[in-house]
Motif scaffolding. Sequence first.
Motif, mmCIF file in Angstrom:
data_model
loop_
_atom_site.group_PDB
_atom_site.id
_atom_site.type_symbol
_atom_site.label_atom_id
_atom_site.label_comp_id
_atom_site.label_asym_id
_atom_site.label_seq_id
_atom_site.Cartn_x
_atom_site.Cartn_y
_atom_site.Cartn_z
ATOM 1 N N LEU A 155 6.429 8.393 -4.727
ATOM 2 C CA LEU A 155 7.786 7.323 -4.550
ATOM 3 C C LEU A 155 7.222 5.957 -4.253
ATOM 4 O O LEU A 155 5.741 6.092 -3.932
ATOM 5 C CB LEU A 155 8.352 8.005 -3.493
ATOM 6 C CG LEU A 155 9.138 9.061 -3.405
ATOM 7 C CD1 LEU A 155 9.810 9.643 -2.323
ATOM 8 C CD2 LEU A 155 10.234 9.392 -4.422
ATOM 9 N N VAL A 156 8.278 5.096 -4.810
ATOM 10 C CA VAL A 156 7.548 3.838 -4.172
ATOM 11 C C VAL A 156 7.138 3.527 -2.782
ATOM 12 O O VAL A 156 8.110 3.982 -1.896
ATOM 13 C CB VAL A 156 8.689 2.407 -4.560
ATOM 14 C CG1 VAL A 156 8.423 1.683 -4.501
ATOM 15 C CG2 VAL A 156 9.066 2.757 -6.387
ATOM 16 N N ASP A 157 6.175 2.940 -2.252
ATOM 17 C CA ASP A 157 6.149 2.645 -1.100
ATOM 18 C C ASP A 157 6.998 1.907 0.174
ATOM 19 O O ASP A 157 6.308 0.461 -0.512
ATOM 20 C CB ASP A 157 4.372 2.607 -0.580
ATOM 21 C CG ASP A 157 4.099 2.651 0.756
ATOM 22 O OD1 ASP A 157 4.886 2.560 1.560
ATOM 23 O OD2 ASP A 157 2.828 2.199 0.803
ATOM 24 N N PRO A 158 8.052 2.135 0.497
ATOM 25 C CA PRO A 158 8.631 0.963 1.217
ATOM 26 C C PRO A 158 7.630 -0.180 1.630
ATOM 27 O O PRO A 158 9.010 -1.180 2.096
ATOM 28 C CB PRO A 158 9.737 1.861 2.089
ATOM 29 C CG PRO A 158 9.154 3.149 2.334
ATOM 30 C CD PRO A 158 8.018 3.486 1.076
ATOM 31 N N TRP A 159 6.742 0.081 2.198
ATOM 32 C CA TRP A 159 5.637 -0.832 3.566
ATOM 33 C C TRP A 159 4.909 -1.470 2.614
ATOM 34 O O TRP A 159 4.037 -2.064 3.006
ATOM 35 C CB TRP A 159 5.262 0.018 4.656
ATOM 36 C CG TRP A 159 6.031 1.036 4.374
ATOM 37 C CD1 TRP A 159 5.972 1.957 5.400
ATOM 38 C CD2 TRP A 159 7.408 0.792 5.519
ATOM 39 N NE1 TRP A 159 7.229 2.790 5.281
ATOM 40 C CE2 TRP A 159 7.830 2.119 6.525
ATOM 41 C CE3 TRP A 159 7.880 -0.320 5.637
ATOM 42 C CZ2 TRP A 159 9.255 1.786 7.276
ATOM 43 C CZ3 TRP A 159 9.518 -0.787 6.919
ATOM 44 C CH2 TRP A 159 9.335 0.171 7.087
ATOM 45 N N HIS A 160 5.035 -1.832 0.736
ATOM 46 C CA HIS A 160 4.397 -2.496 0.675
ATOM 47 C C HIS A 160 5.062 -3.871 -0.732
ATOM 48 O O HIS A 160 5.551 -4.820 0.267
ATOM 49 C CB HIS A 160 3.226 -2.078 -0.342
ATOM 50 C CG HIS A 160 2.195 -1.594 0.041
ATOM 51 N ND1 HIS A 160 2.623 0.168 1.100
ATOM 52 C CD2 HIS A 160 0.737 -2.221 0.096
ATOM 53 C CE1 HIS A 160 0.963 0.041 1.448
ATOM 54 N NE2 HIS A 160 0.330 -0.428 1.399
ATOM 55 N N ILE A 161 5.618 -3.415 -1.892
ATOM 56 C CA ILE A 161 5.883 -4.655 -2.121
ATOM 57 C C ILE A 161 7.983 -4.185 -1.882
ATOM 58 O O ILE A 161 8.180 -5.722 -1.811
ATOM 59 C CB ILE A 161 6.499 -4.413 -3.974
ATOM 60 C CG1 ILE A 161 4.544 -4.381 -4.341
ATOM 61 C CG2 ILE A 161 6.897 -5.045 -4.169
ATOM 62 C CD1 ILE A 161 4.974 -3.339 -6.154
ATOM 63 N N PRO A 162 8.518 -3.383 -1.528
ATOM 64 C CA PRO A 162 9.999 -3.992 -1.227
ATOM 65 C C PRO A 162 9.432 -4.203 0.308
ATOM 66 O O PRO A 162 10.592 -5.074 0.329
ATOM 67 C CB PRO A 162 9.984 -2.112 -0.560
ATOM 68 C CG PRO A 162 8.511 -1.418 -1.741
ATOM 69 C CD PRO A 162 8.130 -2.299 -2.136
ATOM 70 N N LEU A 163 8.592 -4.596 0.861
ATOM 71 C CA LEU A 163 8.461 -5.226 2.100
ATOM 72 C C LEU A 163 8.478 -6.723 2.227
ATOM 73 O O LEU A 163 9.242 -7.202 2.654
ATOM 74 C CB LEU A 163 7.479 -4.225 3.674
ATOM 75 C CG LEU A 163 7.581 -5.235 4.909
ATOM 76 C CD1 LEU A 163 8.741 -4.886 5.515
ATOM 77 C CD2 LEU A 163 6.696 -4.150 5.488
#
Length: 295
Positions: A155-163
Amino acid sequence: MSTHASYYVPEQSRWPILASIALFLLAFGAGTLINGITHETGGGLGLLMVLAGALLMGGILVGWFGNVIHESRAGLYSAQMDRSFRWGMSWFIFSEVMFFAAFFGALFYVRTLAVPWLGGEGDKGVSQMLWPDFTAQWPLMNPPDTEQFAGPKALVDPWHIPLLNTVLLVTSSFTITLAHHALLKDQRQRVVRWMGVTIFLGITFIGFQAYEYVEAYTKLGLTLNAGVYGATFFILTGFHGLHVTLGTVMLIIILGRILKGHFSSQQHFGFEAVAWYWHFVDVVWIGLFLFVYVI
């Protein structure tokens, strides 16, 4: 003072009928492509219709809004017309709220009802007979039919690009507000500066989301065919990315009008309408970050 103090009735226009034709081309062409119709049965025609509809709609928007700008600059609009514009924009944003509410509703339905049902909630025997290796959990990494719909590898790590994108959009809400306050004080240079920062933040967001999509497809196995999680992920984030792109184009147009001196501290609803839209896009992203990436 406006020469039309009570109400402005525009001349007959060709734009509405042309817009209807463009929307038909977009809808019919997109339906052809989404349903997987091949080139032999009309797939090529579907792509051609989508492109033609998009180009036609782009030209219509340029011409139609150009007419509105010309009428406004000519002093044809009254206070009543200003209220009509504000109500119209308010209802448009409300329709966008309902648009995203439908997709968020689908996400919650899948998470809280469909996946538990597939896992055997209420009838464990049938579930074990159909999908003995299926585990009902969200995000859904192992769809029931893994041969046709392979789940994502990661899954996409929420704490990098999304954050980072969350910080970018939230910051852009502040910068466009600063631009608005500067416009109210007729501080043109500050308006241009803060609008430029807002546009830069929007373009940066789009760039990071494009990078995230490439990484998801090439490294994570997270695609539109990666089961229901992949479908809901790309539909929600993709439509939001489209809204950010359109919002950024609107900001660029407003900046161009500011540079031409089109707005004053008393009359600048065009600026306000785009600012409303941009704040709405920011709020939707916060919901996406929480319910798609984090929770």
